[in-house]
Design an enzyme around this catalytic site. Structure first.
Site, mmCIF file in Angstrom:
data_model
loop_
_atom_site.group_PDB
_atom_site.id
_atom_site.type_symbol
_atom_site.label_atom_id
_atom_site.label_comp_id
_atom_site.label_asym_id
_atom_site.label_seq_id
_atom_site.Cartn_x
_atom_site.Cartn_y
_atom_site.Cartn_z
ATOM 1 N N CYS A 201 0.667 -1.072 0.323
ATOM 2 C CA CYS A 201 -0.126 0.139 0.188
ATOM 3 C C CYS A 201 0.797 0.950 -0.262
ATOM 4 C CB CYS A 201 -0.949 0.008 1.498
ATOM 5 S SG CYS A 201 -1.783 1.803 1.547
ATOM 6 N N CYS B 226 -0.257 4.030 2.905
ATOM 7 C CA CYS B 226 0.583 3.201 4.119
ATOM 8 C C CYS B 226 2.145 3.801 4.152
ATOM 9 C CB CYS B 226 0.505 1.853 4.384
ATOM 10 S SG CYS B 226 -1.120 1.301 4.088
#
Length: 128
Positions: free
Chosen positions: A53, A56
């Site tokens: 991600c 993230c």
């Protein structure tokens, strides 16, 4: 001299990692951290993340910085692929998702790498 000896004799405890993000890699570690935070009536902020991600990875240093600024709050990081049952328990469907918990109750959540919203909600719940 006695105070130095006393300091070295202090047993290690979970509070020694306050001010840092604690990566959770097992259900047992999750249970221990949550139980200790609940017993201390400490706010817990959980970063539900994934290695694949990009947002993230962008927000991770911000989360680590907040952990240093709020040492009385427990900051946990859970990889949703590694610990899927925990992510499912809290209905995490997007990454990153940040959950704010106190004494076992979910108080709030932030979905996405929203630095300002994360910081604002942390300030709100950390002082409550």
């Amino acid at each position: 001299m006695a105070s130095a000896a006393a300091a070295t004799a202090t047993p290690a405890a979970a509070t020694d990692v306050l001010g840092e993000v604690i990566a959770i890699h097992s259900l047992e570690a999750w249970t221990i951290q949550i139980e200790e935070a609940n017993a201390a009536k400490r706010l817990v902020v959980i970063d539900f993340t994934a290695s694949w991600c990009p947002p993230c990875r962008v927000i991770a240093p911000v989360f680590a910085d907040l952990a240093k600024k709020f040492p009385h709050v427990a900051f946990l990081k859970v990889d949703v692929d590694e610990l899927k049952p925990i992510a499912e328990q809290f209905s995490v469907e997007a990454m990153p998702t940040f959950l704010f918990m106190k004494e076992g109750d979910v108080k709030d959540r932030v979905v996405g790498a929203a630095k300002d919203e994360l910081t604002a909600k942390l300030g709100l719940h950390a002082s409550a």
